[in-house]
Design a protein around this motif. Structure first.
Motif, PDB file in Angstrom:
ATOM      1  N   GLN A 220      -2.094  -2.898  -9.493  1.00  0.00           N
ATOM      2  CA  GLN A 220      -1.676  -2.855 -10.771  1.00  0.00           C
ATOM      3  C   GLN A 220      -1.421  -4.164 -11.325  1.00  0.00           C
ATOM      4  N   ILE A 221      -1.355  -4.278 -12.679  1.00  0.00           N
ATOM      5  CA  ILE A 221      -0.993  -5.430 -13.377  1.00  0.00           C
ATOM      6  C   ILE A 221       0.300  -5.394 -13.712  1.00  0.00           C
ATOM      7  N   ASN A 222       1.227  -6.363 -13.390  1.00  0.00           N
ATOM      8  CA  ASN A 222       2.563  -6.477 -14.033  1.00  0.00           C
ATOM      9  C   ASN A 222       3.287  -5.036 -13.853  1.00  0.00           C
ATOM     10  N   GLN A 223       3.239  -4.348 -13.101  1.00  0.00           N
ATOM     11  CA  GLN A 223       3.851  -3.087 -12.955  1.00  0.00           C
ATOM     12  C   GLN A 223       4.663  -2.956 -11.680  1.00  0.00           C
ATOM     13  N   VAL A 224       5.874  -2.915 -11.599  1.00  0.00           N
ATOM     14  CA  VAL A 224       6.672  -2.976 -10.407  1.00  0.00           C
ATOM     15  C   VAL A 224       6.659  -1.700  -9.414  1.00  0.00           C
ATOM     16  N   PHE A 225       6.361  -0.527 -10.011  1.00  0.00           N
ATOM     17  CA  PHE A 225       6.351   0.540  -9.096  1.00  0.00           C
ATOM     18  C   PHE A 225       5.089   1.351  -9.295  1.00  0.00           C
ATOM     19  N   ILE A 226       4.619   1.952  -8.420  1.00  0.00           N
ATOM     20  CA  ILE A 226       3.164   2.866  -8.370  1.00  0.00           C
ATOM     21  C   ILE A 226       3.547   4.486  -8.428  1.00  0.00           C
ATOM     22  N   ASN A 227       3.368   5.154  -9.532  1.00  0.00           N
ATOM     23  CA  ASN A 227       3.846   6.406  -9.329  1.00  0.00           C
ATOM     24  C   ASN A 227       3.004   7.160  -8.131  1.00  0.00           C
ATOM     25  N   VAL A 228       3.372   8.326  -7.458  1.00  0.00           N
ATOM     26  CA  VAL A 228       2.924   8.653  -6.363  1.00  0.00           C
ATOM     27  C   VAL A 228       3.093  10.255  -6.230  1.00  0.00           C
ATOM     28  N   GLN A 229       2.584  10.878  -5.595  1.00  0.00           N
ATOM     29  CA  GLN A 229       2.728  12.241  -5.282  1.00  0.00           C
ATOM     30  C   GLN A 229       3.012  12.477  -3.603  1.00  0.00           C
ATOM     31  N   ILE A 230       4.211  12.609  -3.506  1.00  0.00           N
ATOM     32  CA  ILE A 230       4.820  12.714  -2.020  1.00  0.00           C
ATOM     33  C   ILE A 230       4.158  14.197  -1.526  1.00  0.00           C
ATOM     34  N   GLU A 231       3.564  13.938  -0.512  1.00  0.00           N
ATOM     35  CA  GLU A 231       3.104  15.136   0.411  1.00  0.00           C
ATOM     36  C   GLU A 231       4.011  15.394   1.639  1.00  0.00           C
ATOM     37  N   GLU A 232       4.275  14.241   2.222  1.00  0.00           N
ATOM     38  CA  GLU A 232       4.846  14.517   3.499  1.00  0.00           C
ATOM     39  C   GLU A 232       5.830  13.264   3.910  1.00  0.00           C
ATOM     40  N   VAL A 233       6.894  13.393   4.724  1.00  0.00           N
ATOM     41  CA  VAL A 233       7.665  12.376   5.389  1.00  0.00           C
ATOM     42  C   VAL A 233       7.632  12.513   6.849  1.00  0.00           C
ATOM     43  N   ILE A 234       7.012  11.519   7.573  1.00  0.00           N
ATOM     44  CA  ILE A 234       7.273  11.578   8.961  1.00  0.00           C
ATOM     45  C   ILE A 234       8.389  10.530   9.479  1.00  0.00           C
ATOM     46  N   MET A 235       8.947  11.324  10.274  1.00  0.00           N
ATOM     47  CA  MET A 235      10.030  10.656  11.059  1.00  0.00           C
ATOM     48  C   MET A 235       9.646   9.816  12.236  1.00  0.00           C
ATOM     49  N   GLY A 236       9.970   8.482  12.242  1.00  0.00           N
ATOM     50  CA  GLY A 236       9.754   7.840  13.568  1.00  0.00           C
ATOM     51  C   GLY A 236      10.520   8.473  14.529  1.00  0.00           C
ATOM     52  N   SER A 237       9.743   8.354  15.958  1.00  0.00           N
ATOM     53  CA  SER A 237      10.335   8.954  17.144  1.00  0.00           C
ATOM     54  C   SER A 237      11.681   8.403  17.621  1.00  0.00           C
ATOM     55  N   ARG A 238      12.319   7.447  16.918  1.00  0.00           N
ATOM     56  CA  ARG A 238      13.538   6.849  17.194  1.00  0.00           C
ATOM     57  C   ARG A 238      14.736   6.907  15.929  1.00  0.00           C
ATOM     58  N   VAL A 239      14.309   7.539  15.180  1.00  0.00           N
ATOM     59  CA  VAL A 239      15.239   7.731  13.886  1.00  0.00           C
ATOM     60  C   VAL A 239      16.432   8.580  14.327  1.00  0.00           C
ATOM     61  N   SER A 240      17.535   7.747  13.772  1.00  0.00           N
ATOM     62  CA  SER A 240      18.822   8.376  14.449  1.00  0.00           C
ATOM     63  C   SER A 240      19.015   9.705  13.913  1.00  0.00           C
ATOM     64  N   THR A 241      19.757  10.597  14.606  1.00  0.00           N
ATOM     65  CA  THR A 241      20.280  11.855  14.343  1.00  0.00           C
ATOM     66  C   THR A 241      20.797  11.854  12.876  1.00  0.00           C
ATOM     67  N   GLN A 242      21.618  11.030  12.584  1.00  0.00           N
ATOM     68  CA  GLN A 242      22.289  10.779  11.108  1.00  0.00           C
ATOM     69  C   GLN A 242      21.230  10.711  10.186  1.00  0.00           C
ATOM     70  N   ASN A 243      20.162   9.938  10.034  1.00  0.00           N
ATOM     71  CA  ASN A 243      19.415   9.668   9.195  1.00  0.00           C
ATOM     72  C   ASN A 243      18.409  10.743   9.078  1.00  0.00           C
ATOM     73  N   ASN A 244      18.057  11.313  10.350  1.00  0.00           N
ATOM     74  CA  ASN A 244      17.318  12.485  10.481  1.00  0.00           C
ATOM     75  C   ASN A 244      17.679  13.528   9.595  1.00  0.00           C
ATOM     76  N   GLY A 245      19.094  14.162   9.541  1.00  0.00           N
ATOM     77  CA  GLY A 245      20.068  15.115   8.873  1.00  0.00           C
ATOM     78  C   GLY A 245      19.877  14.692   7.361  1.00  0.00           C
ATOM     79  N   LEU A 246      20.107  13.395   7.186  1.00  0.00           N
ATOM     80  CA  LEU A 246      20.283  12.992   5.774  1.00  0.00           C
ATOM     81  C   LEU A 246      18.908  13.126   5.004  1.00  0.00           C
ATOM     82  N   ILE A 247      17.826  12.662   5.613  1.00  0.00           N
ATOM     83  CA  ILE A 247      16.570  12.763   5.128  1.00  0.00           C
ATOM     84  C   ILE A 247      16.225  14.175   4.861  1.00  0.00           C
TER      85      ILE A 247
END
Length: 192
Positions: free
Chosen positions: A144-171
């Motif tokens: 993209q030219i001079n545009q800081v963000f790209i609009n996306v359609q979010i389909e999924e969020v995958i949690m890493g195998s070592r994500v903390s319990t707190q972050n898992n709950g917040l997400i």
């Protein structure tokens, strides 16, 4: 819309993750901020590419913003390098290919440029070639030219195998409140 592509992220700056989910957008960086030290380099024969063309290429590269995404969600190196040693996430998104220029990276080395193949797409062409060593990333780039963000359609969020319990709950709570249609997965289920 593209197939689902993945952005691996650390959760060190949690407000950046909130921004992604809340505003359905991902940051696009200048090429000089990308992690490959060879980014933006190209070959040319002395005398075959005059100074004015080299200056134009440099200026064109300077106006481009790049969102780097991967076609894979289960690469251990990607989780280690870009998702804080599996303590982060991978956001699965679709990109509107009518609105944005999405290019598949070619892992065939640094591009060679001469006057006969210089055109308005040369900067993107240079930034679409990488060394073979990076091939594991299976990268696609959104330009993209001079545009800081790209609009996306979010389909999924995958949690890493070592994500903390707190972050898992917040997400999970955040996604449930903002957009419950986003699938939440665990990375370890992808590796089996």
């Amino acid at each position: 819309m593209t197939e689902i592509l993945y952005k691996y992220r650390s959760l060190d700056n949690f407000k950046n993750f909130v921004d992604i989910i809340l505003k359905n957008r991902l940051y696009a960086a200048p090429y000089k901020d990308l992690n490959d030290p060879m980014e933006g380099q190209y070959y040319y024969q002395s005398g075959e590419l005059n100074r004015s063309i080299r200056d134009k290429i440099l200026a064109e590269k300077g106006t481009l913003r790049i969102l780097s995404l991967s076609r894979v969600n289960n690469n251990q190196l990607m989780w280690s390098h870009y998702a804080d040693g599996h303590k982060g996430i991978a956001v699965g998104v679709r990109i509107d290919e009518i609105k944005y220029d999405v290019q598949l990276i070619q892992y065939d080395g640094i591009a060679t440029i001469n006057e006969s193949n210089y055109n308005s797409q040369t900067a993107k062409e240079i930034l679409s070639h990488k060394l073979e060593v990076w091939g594991y990333e299976q990268e696609e780039r959104v330009f993209q030219i001079n545009q800081v963000f790209i609009n996306v359609q979010i389909e999924e969020v995958i949690m890493g195998s070592r994500v903390s319990t707190q972050n898992n709950g917040l997400i999970r709570d955040l996604i449930d409140k903002i957009n419950p249609s986003i699938r939440v997965l665990k990375a370890e289920d992808l590796f089996e």
